[in-house]
Design a protein around this motif. Structure first.
Motif, mmCIF file in Angstrom:
data_model
loop_
_atom_site.group_PDB
_atom_site.id
_atom_site.type_symbol
_atom_site.label_atom_id
_atom_site.label_comp_id
_atom_site.label_asym_id
_atom_site.label_seq_id
_atom_site.Cartn_x
_atom_site.Cartn_y
_atom_site.Cartn_z
ATOM 1 N N PRO A 325 0.858 -1.248 -0.106
ATOM 2 C CA PRO A 325 -0.114 -0.109 0.019
ATOM 3 C C PRO A 325 0.822 1.378 0.109
ATOM 4 O O PRO A 325 1.787 1.212 0.603
ATOM 5 C CB PRO A 325 -0.830 -0.134 1.384
ATOM 6 N N VAL A 326 0.381 2.317 -0.644
ATOM 7 C CA VAL A 326 1.198 3.513 -0.642
ATOM 8 C C VAL A 326 0.314 4.739 -0.191
ATOM 9 O O VAL A 326 -1.022 4.738 -0.695
ATOM 10 C CB VAL A 326 1.776 3.970 -2.196
ATOM 11 N N VAL A 327 0.569 5.548 0.805
ATOM 12 C CA VAL A 327 -0.110 6.433 1.443
ATOM 13 C C VAL A 327 0.246 7.679 1.034
ATOM 14 O O VAL A 327 1.760 8.131 0.934
ATOM 15 C CB VAL A 327 -0.148 6.333 2.744
ATOM 16 N N ARG A 328 -0.485 8.762 0.314
ATOM 17 C CA ARG A 328 -0.328 9.992 0.103
ATOM 18 C C ARG A 328 -1.199 10.928 0.514
ATOM 19 O O ARG A 328 -2.546 10.842 0.584
ATOM 20 C CB ARG A 328 -0.376 10.054 -1.520
ATOM 21 N N TRP A 329 -0.724 12.313 0.584
ATOM 22 C CA TRP A 329 -1.534 13.342 1.127
ATOM 23 C C TRP A 329 -2.273 13.787 -0.578
ATOM 24 O O TRP A 329 -1.517 14.081 -1.390
ATOM 25 C CB TRP A 329 -0.840 14.391 1.506
ATOM 26 N N GLU A 330 -3.521 13.853 -0.590
ATOM 27 C CA GLU A 330 -4.195 14.321 -1.508
ATOM 28 C C GLU A 330 -4.652 15.873 -1.761
ATOM 29 O O GLU A 330 -4.309 16.539 -2.835
ATOM 30 C CB GLU A 330 -5.504 13.487 -2.094
ATOM 31 N N SER A 331 -5.233 16.437 -0.840
ATOM 32 C CA SER A 331 -5.734 17.883 -0.754
ATOM 33 C C SER A 331 -5.924 18.222 0.667
ATOM 34 O O SER A 331 -6.181 17.507 1.480
ATOM 35 C CB SER A 331 -6.848 18.141 -1.769
ATOM 36 N N GLY A 332 -6.126 19.539 0.617
ATOM 37 C CA GLY A 332 -6.653 20.191 1.929
ATOM 38 C C GLY A 332 -5.672 20.321 3.058
ATOM 39 O O GLY A 332 -4.390 19.902 2.876
ATOM 40 N N THR A 333 -5.755 20.968 4.003
ATOM 41 C CA THR A 333 -5.000 21.020 4.954
ATOM 42 C C THR A 333 -5.916 21.077 6.645
ATOM 43 O O THR A 333 -7.116 20.934 6.466
ATOM 44 C CB THR A 333 -4.347 22.570 5.158
ATOM 45 N N GLY A 334 -4.964 20.635 7.675
ATOM 46 C CA GLY A 334 -5.705 20.396 8.949
ATOM 47 C C GLY A 334 -6.954 19.389 8.750
ATOM 48 O O GLY A 334 -6.713 18.268 8.071
ATOM 49 N N LEU A 335 -7.974 19.770 9.218
ATOM 50 C CA LEU A 335 -9.221 18.759 9.494
ATOM 51 C C LEU A 335 -9.770 18.729 7.973
ATOM 52 O O LEU A 335 -10.680 17.722 7.899
ATOM 53 C CB LEU A 335 -10.082 19.334 10.507
ATOM 54 N N GLU A 336 -9.536 19.363 6.995
ATOM 55 C CA GLU A 336 -9.972 19.386 5.810
ATOM 56 C C GLU A 336 -9.142 18.566 4.662
ATOM 57 O O GLU A 336 -9.310 18.604 3.613
ATOM 58 C CB GLU A 336 -10.144 20.753 5.176
ATOM 59 N N SER A 337 -7.925 18.130 5.581
ATOM 60 C CA SER A 337 -7.004 17.062 4.607
ATOM 61 C C SER A 337 -7.790 15.961 4.203
ATOM 62 O O SER A 337 -8.724 15.464 4.625
ATOM 63 C CB SER A 337 -5.757 16.781 5.347
ATOM 64 N N VAL A 338 -7.485 15.338 2.924
ATOM 65 C CA VAL A 338 -7.678 14.229 2.416
ATOM 66 C C VAL A 338 -6.507 13.438 2.057
ATOM 67 O O VAL A 338 -5.488 13.758 1.447
ATOM 68 C CB VAL A 338 -8.485 14.279 1.184
ATOM 69 N N TYR A 339 -6.337 12.022 2.739
ATOM 70 C CA TYR A 339 -5.426 11.072 2.442
ATOM 71 C C TYR A 339 -5.567 10.124 1.416
ATOM 72 O O TYR A 339 -6.864 9.487 1.946
ATOM 73 C CB TYR A 339 -4.600 10.747 3.583
ATOM 74 N N THR A 340 -5.068 9.333 0.866
ATOM 75 C CA THR A 340 -5.257 8.183 0.139
ATOM 76 C C THR A 340 -4.399 6.974 0.364
ATOM 77 O O THR A 340 -3.185 7.374 0.675
ATOM 78 C CB THR A 340 -5.376 8.635 -1.409
ATOM 79 N N LEU A 341 -4.970 5.913 0.572
ATOM 80 C CA LEU A 341 -4.110 4.693 0.547
ATOM 81 C C LEU A 341 -4.621 3.827 -0.792
ATOM 82 O O LEU A 341 -5.688 3.451 -1.073
ATOM 83 C CB LEU A 341 -4.709 3.943 1.862
ATOM 84 N N ARG A 342 -3.356 3.675 -1.677
ATOM 85 C CA ARG A 342 -3.556 2.895 -2.541
ATOM 86 C C ARG A 342 -2.775 1.609 -2.903
ATOM 87 O O ARG A 342 -1.741 1.508 -2.414
ATOM 88 C CB ARG A 342 -3.082 3.792 -4.029
ATOM 89 N N MET A 343 -3.582 0.470 -3.248
ATOM 90 C CA MET A 343 -2.873 -0.685 -3.474
ATOM 91 C C MET A 343 -3.406 -1.314 -4.932
ATOM 92 O O MET A 343 -4.627 -1.254 -5.301
ATOM 93 C CB MET A 343 -3.041 -1.628 -2.246
ATOM 94 N N ARG A 344 -2.269 -1.975 -5.381
ATOM 95 C CA ARG A 344 -2.706 -2.774 -6.785
ATOM 96 C C ARG A 344 -3.508 -3.802 -6.273
ATOM 97 O O ARG A 344 -3.235 -4.625 -5.608
ATOM 98 C CB ARG A 344 -1.386 -3.092 -7.247
ATOM 99 N N LEU A 345 -4.740 -3.982 -7.000
ATOM 100 C CA LEU A 345 -5.667 -5.060 -6.939
ATOM 101 C C LEU A 345 -6.473 -5.297 -8.062
ATOM 102 O O LEU A 345 -7.583 -4.749 -8.402
ATOM 103 C CB LEU A 345 -6.668 -4.515 -5.767
ATOM 104 N N PRO A 346 -6.059 -6.095 -8.958
ATOM 105 C CA PRO A 346 -6.689 -6.352 -10.174
ATOM 106 C C PRO A 346 -7.765 -7.658 -9.946
ATOM 107 O O PRO A 346 -7.425 -8.622 -10.226
ATOM 108 C CB PRO A 346 -5.548 -7.077 -10.952
#
Length: 407
Positions: A325-346
């Motif tokens: 799994p790869v974790v990234r910050w996607e957008s926003g700051t503080g409580l408005e932040s959005v983070y993603t967890l991405r994993m390859r899954l065919p």
């Protein structure tokens, strides 16, 4: 690791790869985890199988050694060692505990015990660095998937039953027996963690799926590819065994013998299955082993059967290229932040996708396999905001939990 259901020639192709690599000058150990134990038959070699003993490593050709791992024999041997150790410890009383009253066979019902013993044995062979390559002839697909999930399953049990911070308190406490037990559990956790890390390391471990040019086998192969991605196991190649070789052109097919028409029709079906496999998994090499007629037996015949594989892709420069799994910050700051967890899954069947969360772990299930994914520290303070599946990957979005997010 060579994976496939029974009857596809998995053991033969595993032995062929080992024999070819040994002939090329590498020091190779091929280990059979399949309790059917046909590895010796492939080399025309018979292991001694005395009741209650573990078969040792045997040399069958220059640079090539074999071992058949019997999980029940390993269990009996290791359990006998524990009983002898406790019996020799006259300084402490083990009130209420009589290990000798148990039979090793009674422990086989505990989830993952036999599988883990076999994997720990293999990890020790790797750690010894005596070999350039360790080839595993794995049991049929369903059993192999259970083996691969065993380390995470057992680590999860131990973490919930006796968390690491509680064991640390016991190690430093005044109760000697509890301190010894905590130290023993720590060693077990370390051994299981080493196995788990070895399986999930794409630089050290890869799987080769052996199948047949048949649609049912191809459908199973697609599900195994999905399971391998979910479990973080690198799939090196799909080896399609027993493909009919080409024949000279037939000028008048209608006038040809029925056996010729049958042969050409079956070969055409097999080639269509190969095309479908390559289209379904474009990132995985799909390689062909032609039907040889006579079964290859012995190191020389097996080496001639080996199919050379292209070098594995370079991993490590970009974490997104791996299976983890790869974790990234996607957008926003503080409580408005959005983070993603991405994993390859065919995923083969998206309807089988299941997601859940238990404390600091995300539970992901698909195509009959389930994995517990530990969440990164930043995600533990978040709640799941949604998920999407597409382009062979699962993306889960998280938003900060106001009750947990630092202010």
């Amino acid at each position: 690791m060579f994976v496939g259901k029974g009857g596809v020639g998995k053991t033969t192709l595993a032995a062929a790869t080992a024999a070819a690599r040994a002939r090329a000058g590498q020091r190779v150990l091929i280990a059979s985890l399949d309790q059917a134990h046909s590895l010796g038959d492939a080399f025309g070699f018979r292991f001694p199988h005395d009741a209650g003993t573990i078969a040792g490593i045997a040399t069958v050709a220059p640079n090539l050694e074999l071992v058949e791992l019997d999980s029940l024999a390993l269990l009996e041997d290791r359990f006998a060692d524990v009983v002898r150790l406790l019996a020799a410890d006259s300084r402490h009383r083990h009130d209420g505990i009589d290990p000798a009253a148990l039979d090793p066979a009674e422990l086989t019902g505990l989830p993952g015990v036999q599988e883990l013993l076999v994997l720990v044995e293999v990890a020790q062979y790797v750690a010894e660095e005596r070999y350039d390559l360790v080839v595993l002839d794995c049991p049929p697909t369903a059993d192999m998937l259970r083996i691969v999930t065993a380390p995470d399953t057992l680590l999860g049990y131990l973490s919930r039953i006796w968390p690491e911070h509680d064991r640390a308190l016991s190690r430093g406490g005044t109760d000697l027996r509890r301190a010894v037990l905590a130290g023993t559990v720590d060693r077990i956790v370390a051994a299981i963690t080493e196995v788990r890390d070895l399986l999930a390391d794409p630089a050290r471990t890869g799987a080769r799926l052996v199948t047949l040019p048949e649609r049912l086998s191809a459908a199973e192969s697609a599900r195994v590819r999905s399971a391998a991605a979910l479990l973080g196991l690198r799939l090196d190649a799909v080896l399609v065994n027993k493909v009919l070789p080409p024949v000279p052109p037939v000028p008048d097919l209608a006038a040809a013998h029925p056996a010729v028409r049958w042969y050409l029709g079956l070969r055409a079906e097999q080639l269509a299955v190969l095309d479908e496999l390559r289209g379904a998994m474009p990132e995985v090499p799909v390689l062909v082993t032609e039907h040889r007629g006579a079964e290859p037996v012995g190191a020389d015949a097996l080496a001639a059967l080996s199919v050379p594989l292209p070098p594995p892709p370079m991993l490590g420069e970009n974490p997104a290229e791996g299976n983890g799994p790869v974790v990234r910050w996607e957008s926003g700051t503080g409580l408005e932040s959005v983070y993603t967890l991405r994993m390859r899954l065919p995923v083969v069947d998206p309807a089988t996708l299941r997601l859940g969360r238990v404390e600091d772990e995300l539970i992901v299930g698909a195509d009959g396999v389930r994995r517990r994914v530990p969440l990164a520290p930043v995600l533990r303070r978040c709640t799941v905001d949604g998920a999407e599946l597409g382009d062979g990957a699962l993306v889960v979005r998280f938003r900060p939990d106001p009750q947990e997010w630092p202010r």
